[in-house]
Design a protein around this motif. Structure first.
Motif, PDB file in Angstrom:
ATOM      1  N   ALA A 176       0.909  -1.240   0.000  1.00 55.26           N
ATOM      2  CA  ALA A 176       0.163   0.139  -0.094  1.00 55.26           C
ATOM      3  C   ALA A 176       0.867   1.240  -0.141  1.00 55.26           C
ATOM      4  N   GLY A 177       2.168   1.044   0.151  1.00 56.25           N
ATOM      5  CA  GLY A 177       3.180   2.376   0.067  1.00 56.25           C
ATOM      6  C   GLY A 177       3.326   2.813   1.308  1.00 56.25           C
ATOM      7  N   SER A 178       2.781   2.187   2.503  1.00 59.02           N
ATOM      8  CA  SER A 178       3.249   2.767   3.877  1.00 59.02           C
ATOM      9  C   SER A 178       4.566   2.151   4.056  1.00 59.02           C
ATOM     10  N   CYS A 179       5.205   2.925   5.071  1.00 57.64           N
ATOM     11  CA  CYS A 179       6.558   2.777   5.604  1.00 57.64           C
ATOM     12  C   CYS A 179       6.458   1.349   6.622  1.00 57.64           C
ATOM     13  N   TYR A 180       7.596   0.707   6.694  1.00 58.46           N
ATOM     14  CA  TYR A 180       7.687  -0.300   7.540  1.00 58.46           C
ATOM     15  C   TYR A 180       9.123  -0.224   8.413  1.00 58.46           C
ATOM     16  N   GLN A 181       9.212  -0.784   9.458  1.00 58.72           N
ATOM     17  CA  GLN A 181      10.456  -0.804  10.251  1.00 58.72           C
ATOM     18  C   GLN A 181      11.253  -1.730   9.621  1.00 58.72           C
ATOM     19  N   SER A 182      12.388  -1.153   9.497  1.00 59.30           N
ATOM     20  CA  SER A 182      13.725  -1.992   8.620  1.00 59.30           C
ATOM     21  C   SER A 182      15.021  -2.118   9.318  1.00 59.30           C
ATOM     22  N   GLY A 183      15.085  -1.804  10.516  1.00 62.29           N
ATOM     23  CA  GLY A 183      16.375  -2.301  11.253  1.00 62.29           C
ATOM     24  C   GLY A 183      17.293  -0.860  11.307  1.00 62.29           C
ATOM     25  N   GLY A 184      18.535  -1.134  11.859  1.00 65.84           N
ATOM     26  CA  GLY A 184      19.222   0.029  12.109  1.00 65.84           C
ATOM     27  C   GLY A 184      20.002   0.561  10.926  1.00 65.84           C
ATOM     28  N   GLN A 185      20.354   1.966  10.882  1.00 69.71           N
ATOM     29  CA  GLN A 185      21.107   2.647   9.823  1.00 69.71           C
ATOM     30  C   GLN A 185      22.013   3.651  10.545  1.00 69.71           C
ATOM     31  N   ALA A 186      23.051   4.192  10.068  1.00 69.50           N
ATOM     32  CA  ALA A 186      23.869   5.270  10.433  1.00 69.50           C
ATOM     33  C   ALA A 186      23.883   5.549  11.874  1.00 69.50           C
ATOM     34  N   GLY A 187      23.864   4.192  12.824  1.00 71.96           N
ATOM     35  CA  GLY A 187      24.221   4.496  14.125  1.00 71.96           C
ATOM     36  C   GLY A 187      22.751   4.495  14.929  1.00 71.96           C
ATOM     37  N   TYR A 188      21.590   4.644  14.193  1.00 76.97           N
ATOM     38  CA  TYR A 188      20.236   4.607  14.754  1.00 76.97           C
ATOM     39  C   TYR A 188      19.731   3.308  14.793  1.00 76.97           C
ATOM     40  N   GLY A 189      19.188   2.784  16.084  1.00 70.74           N
ATOM     41  CA  GLY A 189      18.905   1.293  16.406  1.00 70.74           C
ATOM     42  C   GLY A 189      17.652   1.065  15.521  1.00 70.74           C
ATOM     43  N   THR A 190      16.663   1.900  15.108  1.00 70.36           N
ATOM     44  CA  THR A 190      15.535   1.688  14.552  1.00 70.36           C
ATOM     45  C   THR A 190      15.427   2.625  13.229  1.00 70.36           C
ATOM     46  N   THR A 191      15.334   2.230  12.149  1.00 68.24           N
ATOM     47  CA  THR A 191      14.870   3.109  11.191  1.00 68.24           C
ATOM     48  C   THR A 191      13.755   2.563  10.320  1.00 68.24           C
ATOM     49  N   TYR A 192      13.239   3.217   9.259  1.00 72.65           N
ATOM     50  CA  TYR A 192      12.011   2.772   8.753  1.00 72.65           C
ATOM     51  C   TYR A 192      12.190   3.033   6.901  1.00 72.65           C
ATOM     52  N   THR A 193      11.666   1.756   6.227  1.00 71.29           N
ATOM     53  CA  THR A 193      11.743   1.985   4.805  1.00 71.29           C
ATOM     54  C   THR A 193      10.491   2.519   4.224  1.00 71.29           C
ATOM     55  N   CYS A 194      10.660   3.700   3.491  1.00 68.98           N
ATOM     56  CA  CYS A 194       9.366   4.372   2.911  1.00 68.98           C
ATOM     57  C   CYS A 194       9.735   4.612   1.304  1.00 68.98           C
ATOM     58  N   ASN A 195       8.691   4.697   0.847  1.00 65.81           N
ATOM     59  CA  ASN A 195       8.783   4.770  -0.691  1.00 65.81           C
ATOM     60  C   ASN A 195       8.334   6.230  -1.090  1.00 65.81           C
ATOM     61  N   ILE A 196       9.592   6.910  -1.954  1.00 64.92           N
ATOM     62  CA  ILE A 196       9.413   8.278  -2.193  1.00 64.92           C
ATOM     63  C   ILE A 196       9.169   8.222  -3.698  1.00 64.92           C
ATOM     64  N   TRP A 197       7.922   9.100  -4.018  1.00 67.17           N
ATOM     65  CA  TRP A 197       7.317   8.765  -5.527  1.00 67.17           C
ATOM     66  C   TRP A 197       8.252   9.856  -6.521  1.00 67.17           C
ATOM     67  N   ARG A 198       9.111  10.807  -6.035  1.00 63.55           N
ATOM     68  CA  ARG A 198       9.821  11.591  -6.924  1.00 63.55           C
ATOM     69  C   ARG A 198      10.935  11.824  -6.234  1.00 63.55           C
ATOM     70  N   THR A 199      12.289  12.267  -7.103  1.00 63.67           N
ATOM     71  CA  THR A 199      13.425  12.566  -6.604  1.00 63.67           C
ATOM     72  C   THR A 199      13.310  13.914  -5.976  1.00 63.67           C
ATOM     73  N   ASN A 200      13.934  14.481  -4.966  1.00 61.99           N
ATOM     74  CA  ASN A 200      13.573  15.607  -4.195  1.00 61.99           C
ATOM     75  C   ASN A 200      15.105  16.040  -3.710  1.00 61.99           C
ATOM     76  N   HIS A 201      14.905  17.428  -3.288  1.00 65.73           N
ATOM     77  CA  HIS A 201      16.016  17.883  -2.330  1.00 65.73           C
ATOM     78  C   HIS A 201      15.581  18.030  -0.890  1.00 65.73           C
TER      79      HIS A 201
END
Length: 153
Positions: free
Chosen positions: A9-34
């Protein structure tokens, strides 16, 4: 293997740690942006980032919060997307910043991004917090995303 319903459905979901953060979320972005660099609980300092880039597709995020700024985005006569929620992430070229919820594939106008965790109290309230990177030079308002209208409340 089937795709989880929230992911489909395009919602975010918990996806583990990144860059020193214990919890991160994966989300879909529909367009390249700044990304935007913003801070402050009351008086907000919005600045568009001409250096930080986040490409369309799946990206990981730390958390989301509102700021005293509302972005309205419309493309080629499409209905306006309006939101004051932003997700915090590391861009594809190494700059940290806030991505407007108008660029997430899930969610509605003036609503939080579904499935993306909320930032803890104080996160983003000062220029140096979370402070993983210094502010890049060459900043401008309203930013390079060609937002139609910016309302600072």
């Amino acid at each position: 293997m089937s795709t989880p319903a929230a992911q489909a459905a395009g919602s975010c979901y918990q996806s583990g740690g990144q860059a020193g953060y214990g919890t991160t979320y994966t989300c879909n972005i529909w367009r390249t942006n700044h990304q935007w660099a913003m801070w402050g609980p009351g008086t907000i300092t919005p600045v568009g980032n001409v250096d930080g880039v986040l490409n369309a597709g799946n990206s990981w995020f730390i958390c989301q919060r509102t700021f005293g700024i509302t972005l309205t985005y419309g493309v080629n006569g499409s209905p306006d997307l309006v939101n004051n929620w932003f997700g915090y992430t590391l861009g594809d070229n190494g700059y940290w910043g806030w991505v407007s919820a108008t660029h997430f594939s899930a969610g509605g106008n003036m609503q939080a991004v579904p499935g993306l965790g909320y930032c803890p109290a104080g996160f983003g309230d000062t220029q140096t917090y979370p402070g993983e990177r210094p502010r890049p030079v060459n900043w401008q308002i309203p930013g390079p995303d060609r937002e139609k209208k910016i309302q600072i409340s």
